[in-house]
Design a protein around this motif. Structure first.
Motif, PDB file in Angstrom:
ATOM      1  N   GLY A 139       0.782  -1.277  -0.104  1.00 24.21           N
ATOM      2  CA  GLY A 139      -0.001   0.065   0.194  1.00 24.21           C
ATOM      3  C   GLY A 139       0.532   1.188  -0.036  1.00 24.21           C
ATOM      4  O   GLY A 139       0.353   2.279  -0.486  1.00 24.21           O
ATOM      5  N   TYR A 140       1.973   1.318   0.612  1.00 26.93           N
ATOM      6  CA  TYR A 140       2.752   2.552   0.897  1.00 26.93           C
ATOM      7  C   TYR A 140       3.106   2.902  -0.423  1.00 26.93           C
ATOM      8  O   TYR A 140       3.019   4.282  -0.988  1.00 26.93           O
ATOM      9  N   LEU A 141       3.563   1.972  -1.384  1.00 21.80           N
ATOM     10  CA  LEU A 141       4.364   2.294  -2.437  1.00 21.80           C
ATOM     11  C   LEU A 141       3.111   2.704  -3.539  1.00 21.80           C
ATOM     12  O   LEU A 141       3.377   3.562  -4.384  1.00 21.80           O
ATOM     13  N   LEU A 142       1.871   2.183  -3.486  1.00 26.29           N
ATOM     14  CA  LEU A 142       0.721   2.237  -4.322  1.00 26.29           C
ATOM     15  C   LEU A 142       0.576   3.993  -3.926  1.00 26.29           C
ATOM     16  O   LEU A 142       0.191   4.716  -4.842  1.00 26.29           O
ATOM     17  N   SER A 143       0.317   4.488  -2.703  1.00 26.85           N
ATOM     18  CA  SER A 143       0.138   5.600  -2.386  1.00 26.85           C
ATOM     19  C   SER A 143       1.218   6.669  -2.852  1.00 26.85           C
ATOM     20  O   SER A 143       0.694   7.817  -3.238  1.00 26.85           O
ATOM     21  N   THR A 144       2.288   6.302  -2.758  1.00 27.12           N
ATOM     22  CA  THR A 144       3.465   7.246  -3.310  1.00 27.12           C
ATOM     23  C   THR A 144       3.242   7.250  -4.722  1.00 27.12           C
ATOM     24  O   THR A 144       3.353   8.390  -5.331  1.00 27.12           O
ATOM     25  N   LYS A 145       2.944   6.243  -5.514  1.00 25.11           N
ATOM     26  CA  LYS A 145       2.526   6.442  -7.175  1.00 25.11           C
ATOM     27  C   LYS A 145       1.607   7.317  -7.244  1.00 25.11           C
ATOM     28  O   LYS A 145       1.572   8.195  -8.253  1.00 25.11           O
ATOM     29  N   LEU A 146       0.566   7.274  -6.398  1.00 25.90           N
ATOM     30  CA  LEU A 146      -0.437   8.150  -6.644  1.00 25.90           C
ATOM     31  C   LEU A 146      -0.093   9.640  -6.552  1.00 25.90           C
ATOM     32  O   LEU A 146      -0.531  10.527  -7.009  1.00 25.90           O
ATOM     33  N   LYS A 147       0.570   9.843  -5.285  1.00 28.86           N
ATOM     34  CA  LYS A 147       1.013  11.197  -5.068  1.00 28.86           C
ATOM     35  C   LYS A 147       1.922  11.815  -6.287  1.00 28.86           C
ATOM     36  O   LYS A 147       1.667  12.906  -6.543  1.00 28.86           O
TER      37      LYS A 147
ATOM     38  N   ILE B  56      -9.096  -7.676  -6.122  1.00 35.76           N
ATOM     39  CA  ILE B  56      -7.565  -7.821  -5.699  1.00 35.76           C
ATOM     40  C   ILE B  56      -7.568  -8.731  -4.505  1.00 35.76           C
ATOM     41  O   ILE B  56      -8.756  -9.098  -3.849  1.00 35.76           O
ATOM     42  N   TYR B  57      -6.288  -9.229  -4.284  1.00 34.86           N
ATOM     43  CA  TYR B  57      -6.165 -10.222  -3.056  1.00 34.86           C
ATOM     44  C   TYR B  57      -4.747  -9.710  -2.348  1.00 34.86           C
ATOM     45  O   TYR B  57      -4.065  -9.047  -2.987  1.00 34.86           O
ATOM     46  N   SER B  58      -4.571 -10.080  -1.042  1.00 36.65           N
ATOM     47  CA  SER B  58      -3.479  -9.603  -0.402  1.00 36.65           C
ATOM     48  C   SER B  58      -2.811 -10.971   0.250  1.00 36.65           C
ATOM     49  O   SER B  58      -3.313 -11.800   0.651  1.00 36.65           O
ATOM     50  N   LYS B  59      -1.379 -10.762   0.435  1.00 32.79           N
ATOM     51  CA  LYS B  59      -0.751 -11.818   1.256  1.00 32.79           C
ATOM     52  C   LYS B  59       0.175 -11.063   1.958  1.00 32.79           C
ATOM     53  O   LYS B  59       0.894  -9.931   1.718  1.00 32.79           O
ATOM     54  N   ILE B  60       0.540 -11.554   3.162  1.00 37.89           N
ATOM     55  CA  ILE B  60       1.492 -10.941   4.252  1.00 37.89           C
ATOM     56  C   ILE B  60       3.081 -11.666   3.780  1.00 37.89           C
ATOM     57  O   ILE B  60       3.069 -12.884   3.809  1.00 37.89           O
ATOM     58  N   HIS B  61       3.747 -10.571   3.593  1.00 36.25           N
ATOM     59  CA  HIS B  61       5.352 -11.040   3.250  1.00 36.25           C
ATOM     60  C   HIS B  61       6.101 -10.368   4.349  1.00 36.25           C
ATOM     61  O   HIS B  61       6.289  -9.395   4.824  1.00 36.25           O
ATOM     62  N   PRO B  62       7.241 -11.254   4.835  1.00 32.95           N
ATOM     63  CA  PRO B  62       8.013 -10.750   5.907  1.00 32.95           C
ATOM     64  C   PRO B  62       8.860  -9.608   5.212  1.00 32.95           C
ATOM     65  O   PRO B  62       9.337  -9.757   3.892  1.00 32.95           O
ATOM     66  N   GLY B  63       9.002  -8.682   6.043  1.00 24.34           N
ATOM     67  CA  GLY B  63       9.765  -7.514   5.629  1.00 24.34           C
ATOM     68  C   GLY B  63      11.326  -7.663   5.771  1.00 24.34           C
ATOM     69  O   GLY B  63      11.624  -8.673   6.470  1.00 24.34           O
ATOM     70  N   LYS B  64      12.311  -7.197   4.784  1.00 19.05           N
ATOM     71  CA  LYS B  64      13.536  -7.434   4.916  1.00 19.05           C
ATOM     72  C   LYS B  64      14.176  -6.611   5.945  1.00 19.05           C
ATOM     73  O   LYS B  64      15.078  -7.281   6.679  1.00 19.05           O
ATOM     74  N   ASP B  65      13.924  -5.516   6.071  1.00 15.44           N
ATOM     75  CA  ASP B  65      14.443  -4.753   7.143  1.00 15.44           C
ATOM     76  C   ASP B  65      13.530  -4.070   8.184  1.00 15.44           C
ATOM     77  O   ASP B  65      13.856  -3.190   8.937  1.00 15.44           O
TER      78      ASP B  65
ATOM     79  N   PHE C 282      -0.453  -6.507  -2.340  1.00 21.23           N
ATOM     80  CA  PHE C 282      -1.693  -6.532  -3.161  1.00 21.23           C
ATOM     81  C   PHE C 282      -1.257  -7.179  -4.508  1.00 21.23           C
ATOM     82  O   PHE C 282      -0.113  -6.975  -5.076  1.00 21.23           O
ATOM     83  N   TYR C 283      -2.469  -7.977  -4.901  1.00 23.13           N
ATOM     84  CA  TYR C 283      -2.181  -8.684  -6.284  1.00 23.13           C
ATOM     85  C   TYR C 283      -3.557  -8.652  -6.978  1.00 23.13           C
ATOM     86  O   TYR C 283      -4.558  -8.347  -6.220  1.00 23.13           O
ATOM     87  N   ILE C 284      -3.763  -7.980  -8.205  1.00 18.93           N
ATOM     88  CA  ILE C 284      -4.743  -8.045  -9.094  1.00 18.93           C
ATOM     89  C   ILE C 284      -5.188  -9.610  -9.561  1.00 18.93           C
ATOM     90  O   ILE C 284      -4.663 -10.552  -9.817  1.00 18.93           O
ATOM     91  N   THR C 285      -6.508  -9.888  -9.512  1.00 17.64           N
ATOM     92  CA  THR C 285      -7.308 -11.047  -9.787  1.00 17.64           C
ATOM     93  C   THR C 285      -7.719 -10.992 -11.152  1.00 17.64           C
ATOM     94  O   THR C 285      -7.879  -9.758 -11.764  1.00 17.64           O
TER      95      THR C 285
END
Length: 122
Positions: free
Chosen positions: A29-37, A62-71, A78-81
Motif C-alpha cells: 500500500g505505501y508504494l501504491l500511495s507514493t505512486k498516486l501522489k 484484488i487479494y493480499s498476502k503478508i510477506h516478511p519485511g527485509k529490514d 496486493f495482487y490483481i485478480t
C-alpha cells in the motif's frame, strides 16, 4: 453470494490506477500511495488508500498476502485478480467513451464560438 462490482463513475480513477499498478507489479500500500501522489493525487490520509484497497479486496478485484519485511515489519502485498483485470478493461472502455463525449462537447463549443464570431456586429 458474489458481490456486484461497483460501476465506474467519471472521477473514479483511483480504482483504475490501483488496478493498473497492481497489474504491472504486485506491491504494498505505501508504494501504491507514493505512486498516486507522484501523479498528483492529493492523499492527506494514507488510510484512504488502505480502505479503498480493502473495498476492492471485498469485491474480489484484488487479494493480499503478508510477506516478511527485509529490514522491518511484515508487509501486506496486493495482487490483481482476473476479475480485477476485467474491471480494469471496463474502466478503460468507459474512459474511452467519456473521451469521445468530451471531444464532441469541445467540438460543439468551438463551432458555437466560430458562429458567434461570424455573427458579431462590428
Amino acid at each position: 453470494m458474489k458481490k456486484n462490482c461497483p460501476r465506474f463513475k467519471g472521477a473514479d480513477l483511483l480504482s483504475g490506477y490501483l488496478l493498473l499498478f497492481l497489474k504491472q507489479q504486485p506491491t504494498h500500500g505505501y508504494l501504491l500511495s507514493t505512486k498516486l501522489k507522484n501523479l498528483g493525487f492529493e492523499i492527506t490520509d494514507p488510510a484512504i488508500i488502505y480502505r479503498h484497497l480493502k473495498k476492492m479486496e471485498n469485491f474480489g478485484l484484488i487479494y493480499s498476502k503478508i510477506h516478511p519485511g527485509k529490514d522491518g515489519p511484515p508487509k501486506k502485498v496486493f495482487y490483481i485478480t482476473d476479475d480485477g483485470k476485467n474491471y480494469l478493461k471496463e474502466i478503460i472502455r468507459n474512459i474511452e467513451n467519456r473521451i469521445i463525449v468530451l471531444k464532441q462537447f469541445l467540438n460543439e463549443y468551438e463551432r458555437s464560438e466560430n458562429n458567434e464570431d461570424s455573427n458579431s456586429v462590428n
